[in-house]
Design a protein around this motif. Sequence first.
Motif, PDB file in Angstrom:
ATOM      1  N   ARG A   1      42.730  39.799  73.099  1.00 34.61           N
ATOM      2  CA  ARG A   1      42.766  41.268  73.140  1.00 34.61           C
ATOM      3  C   ARG A   1      44.110  41.772  73.662  1.00 34.61           C
ATOM      4  N   GLN A   2      44.652  41.098  74.678  1.00 32.83           N
ATOM      5  CA  GLN A   2      45.935  41.519  75.231  1.00 32.83           C
ATOM      6  C   GLN A   2      47.050  41.354  74.196  1.00 32.83           C
TER       7      GLN A   2
ATOM      8  N   GLU B   1      46.717  41.269  70.942  1.00 28.39           N
ATOM      9  CA  GLU B   1      46.509  42.234  69.861  1.00 28.39           C
ATOM     10  C   GLU B   1      47.032  43.605  70.259  1.00 28.39           C
ATOM     11  N   GLN B   2      46.800  44.007  71.521  1.00 30.31           N
ATOM     12  CA  GLN B   2      47.296  45.298  71.987  1.00 30.31           C
ATOM     13  C   GLN B   2      48.828  45.314  72.017  1.00 30.31           C
ATOM     14  N   GLU B   3      49.424  44.210  72.455  1.00 29.62           N
ATOM     15  CA  GLU B   3      50.882  44.126  72.461  1.00 29.62           C
ATOM     16  C   GLU B   3      51.432  44.230  71.045  1.00 29.62           C
TER      17      GLU B   3
ATOM     18  N   ASP C   1      51.181  47.864  69.936  1.00 23.09           N
ATOM     19  CA  ASP C   1      52.242  48.646  70.585  1.00 23.09           C
ATOM     20  C   ASP C   1      53.592  48.385  69.929  1.00 23.09           C
TER      21      ASP C   1
END
Length: 164
Positions: A51-52, A54-56, A59
């Motif tokens: 999840r981290q 994917e968020q990066e 962004d």
Amino acid sequence: MSFRLLFAAFAVSTLAGCATAPATCNSANSDASLIAKMQCDHSGGYSAQIRQREQELLDARAENELFHRVYEEISAQQQATRQSLDAQRQQQANLQQSLNSLLGQLKSRHASKSQVQQQIATLEQDLQRSPTSGGSAADIAARQQELKALQQKVSRLQLSLGYE
């Protein structure tokens, strides 16, 4: 024989039940034991990493899209040097808005990177000093040079952040 099997199953289930902090899980660690991998999978450590990342990625894609929008508007500004003064002012306002949006997002996302902050500050100073062009041929030529320099600075900033 069944006692040993029962004892081994109990030992594995007891070890697998130990809490593992998601921060200690590293999916790239090929030296981790099977039990450690099971603990990370069970505790959600691997899911948290995914999840981290994917968020990066999301962004980074959003920032890259802003870079492309700025490049398009710089190109439009370069084309506008042949157009009327009103059209140039409108495109200058659009470019200014896109650059402010991009720089604001980069400031907050990369607040801990002093080199990036310095590049952003330099770009902001250049934008504040940049006058709107007049209608003469000399003003148009000067504005084209300013836009080329701005495009190079934005490109250097983009490359320093690892975007293409």
